[in-house]
Design a protein around this motif. Structure first.
Motif, PDB file in Angstrom:
ATOM      1  N   LEU A 180       0.821  -1.208   0.000  1.00 20.43           N
ATOM      2  CA  LEU A 180       0.000   0.000   0.000  1.00 20.43           C
ATOM      3  C   LEU A 180       0.857   1.261   0.000  1.00 20.43           C
ATOM      4  O   LEU A 180       0.489   2.269  -0.625  1.00 20.43           O
ATOM      5  N   CYS A 213      -0.355   3.091  -3.219  1.00 17.32           N
ATOM      6  CA  CYS A 213      -1.184   4.253  -2.872  1.00 17.32           C
ATOM      7  C   CYS A 213      -0.360   5.532  -2.735  1.00 17.32           C
ATOM      8  O   CYS A 213      -0.678   6.551  -3.354  1.00 17.32           O
ATOM      9  N   ASP A 214       0.693   5.471  -1.932  1.00 12.77           N
ATOM     10  CA  ASP A 214       1.437   6.687  -1.616  1.00 12.77           C
ATOM     11  C   ASP A 214       2.366   7.127  -2.739  1.00 12.77           C
ATOM     12  O   ASP A 214       2.398   8.295  -3.113  1.00 12.77           O
ATOM     13  N   GLU A 238       0.133   6.531  -6.458  1.00 15.05           N
ATOM     14  CA  GLU A 238      -1.131   7.256  -6.479  1.00 15.05           C
ATOM     15  C   GLU A 238      -2.304   6.448  -7.029  1.00 15.05           C
ATOM     16  O   GLU A 238      -3.165   6.966  -7.747  1.00 15.05           O
ATOM     17  N   VAL A 239      -2.341   5.158  -6.681  1.00 13.33           N
ATOM     18  CA  VAL A 239      -3.499   4.329  -7.006  1.00 13.33           C
ATOM     19  C   VAL A 239      -4.493   4.456  -5.850  1.00 13.33           C
ATOM     20  O   VAL A 239      -4.118   4.252  -4.694  1.00 13.33           O
ATOM     21  N   PRO A 240      -5.738   4.788  -6.101  1.00 14.01           N
ATOM     22  CA  PRO A 240      -6.719   4.872  -5.011  1.00 14.01           C
ATOM     23  C   PRO A 240      -6.864   3.544  -4.288  1.00 14.01           C
ATOM     24  O   PRO A 240      -6.835   2.473  -4.909  1.00 14.01           O
ATOM     25  N   GLY A 241      -7.033   3.605  -2.977  1.00 10.45           N
ATOM     26  CA  GLY A 241      -7.126   2.381  -2.191  1.00 10.45           C
ATOM     27  C   GLY A 241      -8.234   1.460  -2.638  1.00 10.45           C
ATOM     28  O   GLY A 241      -8.073   0.232  -2.634  1.00 10.45           O
ATOM     29  N   ASP A 242      -9.380   2.022  -3.056  1.00 10.05           N
ATOM     30  CA  ASP A 242     -10.499   1.174  -3.419  1.00 10.05           C
ATOM     31  C   ASP A 242     -10.326   0.498  -4.773  1.00 10.05           C
ATOM     32  O   ASP A 242     -11.188  -0.269  -5.202  1.00 10.05           O
ATOM     33  N   ILE A 264      -7.579  -1.402  -5.206  1.00  8.65           N
ATOM     34  CA  ILE A 264      -6.594  -2.415  -4.855  1.00  8.65           C
ATOM     35  C   ILE A 264      -7.283  -3.537  -4.090  1.00  8.65           C
ATOM     36  O   ILE A 264      -8.062  -3.286  -3.167  1.00  8.65           O
ATOM     37  N   SER A 294      -6.961   2.080   4.377  1.00  7.79           N
ATOM     38  CA  SER A 294      -6.595   2.693   3.095  1.00  7.79           C
ATOM     39  C   SER A 294      -7.765   2.705   2.118  1.00  7.79           C
ATOM     40  O   SER A 294      -7.704   3.357   1.079  1.00  7.79           O
ATOM     41  N   CYS A 319      -8.769  -0.169   0.717  1.00  3.52           N
ATOM     42  CA  CYS A 319      -8.578  -1.300  -0.187  1.00  3.52           C
ATOM     43  C   CYS A 319      -9.543  -2.436   0.155  1.00  3.52           C
ATOM     44  O   CYS A 319     -10.183  -2.453   1.208  1.00  3.52           O
TER      45      CYS A 319
END
Length: 302
Positions: free
Chosen positions: A175, A179-180, A183-187, A189, A209, A211
């Motif tokens: 994550l 994510c950080d 920059e992939v949104p948690g939802d 993943i 997050s 996910c």
């Protein structure tokens, strides 16, 4: 409007039905010699048994270069009435010849995007998710390369990224990267195999997050942690993360199929579902199996 991309075309999330959110119909790896999932008749029988148990859809996480037999999937879906979602992506380096990996250098994201939007090979079947993998409590250079390509493909298409966590570990490292840094949104993943490392603190931190948390099994290799799953799911639900949960069977070798004497895909509905109902209640289990997969794998395709 968001759609789930199946091998027979895109469907609305609510049309997916009761879903095994992580499994395999076909799989081949040098790490599993002599245990290949490569029999189309056995795959069909497994889907028929899953359908008879109340199943309506299967998300196959087998990625690029691991014997997906993509051309067989539409026929199997039509014959059994089970919706199938196919993956692109890349597993750990150990599952591939070095020459194959070298040939993908500099174009991995391009391959993922093409399989998601144009189709896999000449089959016309488009993938509906990107599958990648972490390492044991860490991310090596291969994992970072594949996840960077997966993130690039996600940003180009909106496709979800499903992650094999080695023995259930490394969720927070994944994550941090996806994510950080990427920059992939948690939802977007899905973390797989969380039942194999049942640390409730890590699971809650991962869930925060946004996910999706996939609990899959059973298996002989991970039997020691399979029995933790009902309480782990209840703890997550009690902590406010009931809407982040997925369930799968993850059949990876021929001997694990129900038609060969193993638990196979039907076990998820035949035994796991009633066991979880005792702990979580019918309403939540029905949502985990019948609503959440449609939400997790639905994409507003770009």
């Amino acid at each position: 409007m968001s759609r789930v991309r199946t091998v027979l075309g895109d469907v609305r999330p609510g049309e997916l039905g009761v879903c095994d959110a992580h499994d395999h119909l076909f799989l081949r790896s040098p790490q599993l010699p002599g245990q290949e999932l490569d029999d189309a008749s056995a795959a069909r029988a497994e889907l028929v048994a899953f359908r008879a148990a109340g199943g309506a859809a299967v998300v196959q996480w087998t990625p690029y270069g691991m014997g997906r037999r993509t051309a067989d999937l539409p026929t199997l879906s039509r014959a059994t009435g089970v919706r199938l979602v196919c993956a692109t992506g890349l597993h750990q380096a150990a599952h591939y010849p070095a020459q194959m990996l070298q040939g993908l250098r500099g174009r991995l994201a391009e391959v993922f995007v093409a399989e998601l939007t144009e189709g896999i090979g000449t089959t016309g079947v488009r993938a509906g998710l990107i599958k990648v993998a972490g390492g044991f409590h860490a991310l090596d250079a291969h994992a970072r390369w594949t996840m960077a390509a997966a993130a690039e493909a996600h940003h180009a298409t909106g496709a979800p990224i499903a992650v094999h966590l080695e023995l259930g570990t490394g969720a927070l490292d994944v994550l941090d990267l996806l994510c950080d840094e990427l920059e992939v949104p948690g939802d977007r993943i899905v973390l797989g195999h969380l039942n194999r490392f049942p640390d409730p603190v890590v699971q809650r931190q991962a869930a925060a997050s946004g996910c999706w948390l996939a609990f899959d099994g059973p298996s002989r290799a991970h039997h020691a942690t399979d029995w933790w799953m009902p309480e782990a799911l209840r703890a997550l639900a009690d902590a406010g993360f009931a809407d982040r949960l997925l369930l799968g069977g993850d059949t990876v070798v021929a001997g694990a199929r129900s038609v060969n004497g193993g638990p196979g895909m039907p076990y998820l509905l035949r035994r796991v579902r009633p066991r979880l109902t005792q702990v979580l209640g019918t309403q939540l289990v029905d949502r985990i199996l019948g609503v959440h997969p449609g939400q997790a794998f639905a994409v507003d395709w770009k």
